[in-house]
Design a protein around this motif. Structure first.
Motif, PDB file in Angstrom:
ATOM      1  N   VAL A   1       2.156   0.989  -6.853  1.00 37.90           N
ATOM      2  CA  VAL A   1       0.725   0.767  -7.002  1.00 37.90           C
ATOM      3  C   VAL A   1       0.271  -0.180  -5.891  1.00 37.90           C
ATOM      4  CG1 VAL A   1       1.091  -1.148  -8.613  1.00 37.90           C
ATOM      5  CG2 VAL A   1      -1.103   0.033  -8.581  1.00 37.90           C
ATOM      6  N   ASN A   2      -0.878   0.129  -5.309  1.00 36.40           N
ATOM      7  CA  ASN A   2      -1.429  -0.748  -4.276  1.00 36.40           C
ATOM      8  C   ASN A   2      -1.752  -2.108  -4.870  1.00 36.40           C
ATOM      9  OD1 ASN A   2      -1.254   1.562  -2.765  1.00 36.40           O
ATOM     10  ND2 ASN A   2      -3.459   1.942  -2.686  1.00 36.40           N
TER      11      ASN A   2
ATOM     12  N   THR B   1       0.852  -1.192   0.000  1.00 37.57           N
ATOM     13  CA  THR B   1       0.000   0.000   0.000  1.00 37.57           C
ATOM     14  C   THR B   1       0.882   1.234   0.000  1.00 37.57           C
ATOM     15  OG1 THR B   1      -1.705  -1.174   1.265  1.00 37.57           O
ATOM     16  CG2 THR B   1      -1.866   1.226   1.188  1.00 37.57           C
ATOM     17  N   PHE B   2       0.504   2.240  -0.805  1.00 35.65           N
ATOM     18  CA  PHE B   2       1.260   3.487  -0.910  1.00 35.65           C
ATOM     19  C   PHE B   2       0.304   4.661  -0.729  1.00 35.65           C
ATOM     20  CE2 PHE B   2       3.185   0.240  -3.554  1.00 35.65           C
ATOM     21  CZ  PHE B   2       4.521   0.283  -3.199  1.00 35.65           C
ATOM     22  N   SER B   3       0.792   5.720  -0.101  1.00 36.65           N
ATOM     23  CA  SER B   3      -0.013   6.942   0.023  1.00 36.65           C
ATOM     24  C   SER B   3      -0.051   7.672  -1.313  1.00 36.65           C
ATOM     25  CB  SER B   3       0.575   7.840   1.114  1.00 36.65           C
ATOM     26  OG  SER B   3       1.889   8.260   0.763  1.00 36.65           O
ATOM     27  N   ASN B   4      -1.006   8.578  -1.447  1.00 35.07           N
ATOM     28  CA  ASN B   4      -1.168   9.284  -2.728  1.00 35.07           C
ATOM     29  C   ASN B   4       0.025  10.175  -3.065  1.00 35.07           C
ATOM     30  OD1 ASN B   4      -3.698   8.123  -3.112  1.00 35.07           O
ATOM     31  ND2 ASN B   4      -4.740   9.778  -1.996  1.00 35.07           N
ATOM     32  N   ASN B   5       0.756  10.628  -2.031  1.00 37.08           N
ATOM     33  CA  ASN B   5       1.900  11.514  -2.284  1.00 37.08           C
ATOM     34  C   ASN B   5       3.233  10.783  -2.190  1.00 37.08           C
ATOM     35  OD1 ASN B   5       1.734  11.049   0.425  1.00 37.08           O
ATOM     36  ND2 ASN B   5       2.313  13.126   1.050  1.00 37.08           N
ATOM     37  N   TRP B   6       3.204   9.448  -2.335  1.00 31.05           N
ATOM     38  CA  TRP B   6       4.439   8.658  -2.285  1.00 31.05           C
ATOM     39  C   TRP B   6       5.269   8.918  -3.516  1.00 31.05           C
ATOM     40  CZ3 TRP B   6       7.053   6.182   1.309  1.00 31.05           C
ATOM     41  CH2 TRP B   6       8.050   5.269   0.935  1.00 31.05           C
ATOM     42  N   LYS B   7       6.434   9.573  -3.303  1.00 30.89           N
ATOM     43  CA  LYS B   7       7.249  10.021  -4.430  1.00 30.89           C
ATOM     44  C   LYS B   7       8.058   8.892  -5.068  1.00 30.89           C
ATOM     45  CE  LYS B   7       6.024  14.318  -4.074  1.00 30.89           C
ATOM     46  NZ  LYS B   7       4.970  14.156  -3.038  1.00 30.89           N
TER      47      LYS B   7
ATOM     48  N   LYS C   1      -4.180  -1.898  -8.132  1.00 39.72           N
ATOM     49  CA  LYS C   1      -5.119  -0.776  -8.183  1.00 39.72           C
ATOM     50  C   LYS C   1      -5.332  -0.315  -9.627  1.00 39.72           C
ATOM     51  CE  LYS C   1      -5.889   3.854  -6.296  1.00 39.72           C
ATOM     52  NZ  LYS C   1      -5.307   4.933  -5.477  1.00 39.72           N
ATOM     53  N   ASP C   2      -6.609  -0.115  -9.983  1.00 39.57           N
ATOM     54  CA  ASP C   2      -7.021   0.373 -11.312  1.00 39.57           C
ATOM     55  C   ASP C   2      -6.705  -0.650 -12.412  1.00 39.57           C
ATOM     56  OD1 ASP C   2      -7.854   2.771 -10.133  1.00 39.57           O
ATOM     57  OD2 ASP C   2      -5.865   3.680 -10.393  1.00 39.57           O
TER      58      ASP C   2
END
Length: 345
Positions: A92-93, A82-88, A128-129
């Motif tokens: 991908v989750n 799992t990664f946060s939306n601002n993970w630089k 994800k997606d």
């Protein structure tokens, strides 16, 4: 002078002998003497000693010889990220789950033996997606009966079944960039049933080679949907469908194909390091009615290292060359860390 001493010595010796003889042969009259013998301190008993017969019942051990040896292992592997939306760092989750069941039963009595092995594998990953995709999917069931001919040679007969649980897809993207799945395989499309008899060479417990001089393989394709390839941009337009005339060696409109062949199967299973098991199976299938370029090859290799009583890490790989499937070599590889339960312990 010497004669004098000699006579003197002989006279002395003779006198001594006569004297000793006279002393040793003197009779003693014991009549009237009060002689008492000392009583022995040991107990004494007169008469017969009676013996009584005692019946002893034999001990019967209620034990049976078990000629069967079974082993079942159940494994579960889970991989999650799992990664946060601002993970630089990007990413991908994802969530991946896979399961494995391996059952093996062996029977051995005198010169006869029987081995049955069942392998069930299934796994999926969801990013994800993206659409769900399979990571593992296999049904493998092998049965072999053999009669020992000599120390290392056996006459065997075997039957083998192989297929998959779920549908398999080839993924492409349409004009909007969305993934589109095309069905390419499913349960019994294809499915393989192989019968074989011949000779087996087994010089050790961990290595064997089957030489199937008489082998037959039936290839099943029970769903004609695997012959159809749809257009990703217009999947509901039958006019744009592409139909394959042959799939897995079976012509369109037929359900199965039968082949007679010469088969070689090699098995290796041994603990190569402490708590590390290496298992491999190589299969070569040579059809009698086709040229040698159509020889099928399959190699399965797995290395499993036990970390503790439950956890283990495994590396598996498969190499396949079958012109009925593809003109190039196919390959797959999986690295997993999971939990395994083994029965009996």
């Amino acid at each position: 002078m010497k004669s004098f001493y000699t006579y003197l010595l002989l006279a002395f010796t003779g006198t001594t002998s006569l004297y000793a003889q006279e002393i040793d042969t003197i009779p003693i009259n014991t009549k009237g003497l009060d002689i008492k013998l000392k009583r022995s301190p040991l107990p004494s008993r007169t008469g017969t000693i009676p013996f009584k017969t005692v019946e002893i019942n034999p001990i019967v051990v209620d034990a049976k010889v078990n000629y069967w040896k079974t082993r079942t292992s159940v494994g579960i592997n889970v991989n999650q990220a799992t990664f946060s939306n601002n993970w630089k760092g990007g990413g991908v989750n994802s969530l991946a789950v896979a399961g494995l069941v391996n059952y093996k039963a062996e029977y051995s009595k005198d010169s006869y033996s029987y081995v049955s092995e069942l392998i069930l594998e299934y796994g999926k990953v969801k990013n994800k997606d993206q659409l769900q995709k399979k990571t593992r999917d296999r049904i493998f069931w092998d049965n072999k009966a053999a009669i020992q001919l000599s120390k290392n040679w056996y006459f065997f007969g075997s039957i083998n079944f192989e297929s998959q649980f779920d549908s398999g897809f080839a993924y492409s993207k349409n004009a909007e960039g969305n993934e589109f799945p095309n069905l390419i395989s499913k349960f019994m499309a294809p499915g393989y049933l192989t019968e074989s008899f011949g000779f087996e060479y087994k010089p050790s417990k961990y290595f064997s080679t089957r030489i199937g001089t008489g082998s037959a393989r039936q290839t099943f394709v029970l769903d004609t949907a695997v012959y159809i390839t749809k257009d990703a941009n217009d999947p509901f337009n039958p006019a744009k469908d592409k139909k394959a005339e042959t799939k897995y060696g079976v012509d369109f409109g037929k359900k199965f194909k039968n082949e007679l062949a010469f088969q070689i199967v090699m098995n290796f299973e041994k603990e190569v390091f402490t708590n590390t098991m290496l298992k491999s199976r190589y299969q070569m299938f040579i059809p009698y009615d086709r040229s040698l370029v159509n020889i099928d090859h399959r190699l399965d290799v797995s290395i499993t290292s036990k970390l503790n009583r439950l956890m283990n890490v495994s590396l598996t790989g498969v190499g396949l060359f079958d012109r009925d499937n593809d003109t190039k070599i196919q390959g797959s590889q999986t690295l997993a860390l999971g939990v395994t339960f083994v029965f009996p312990r």
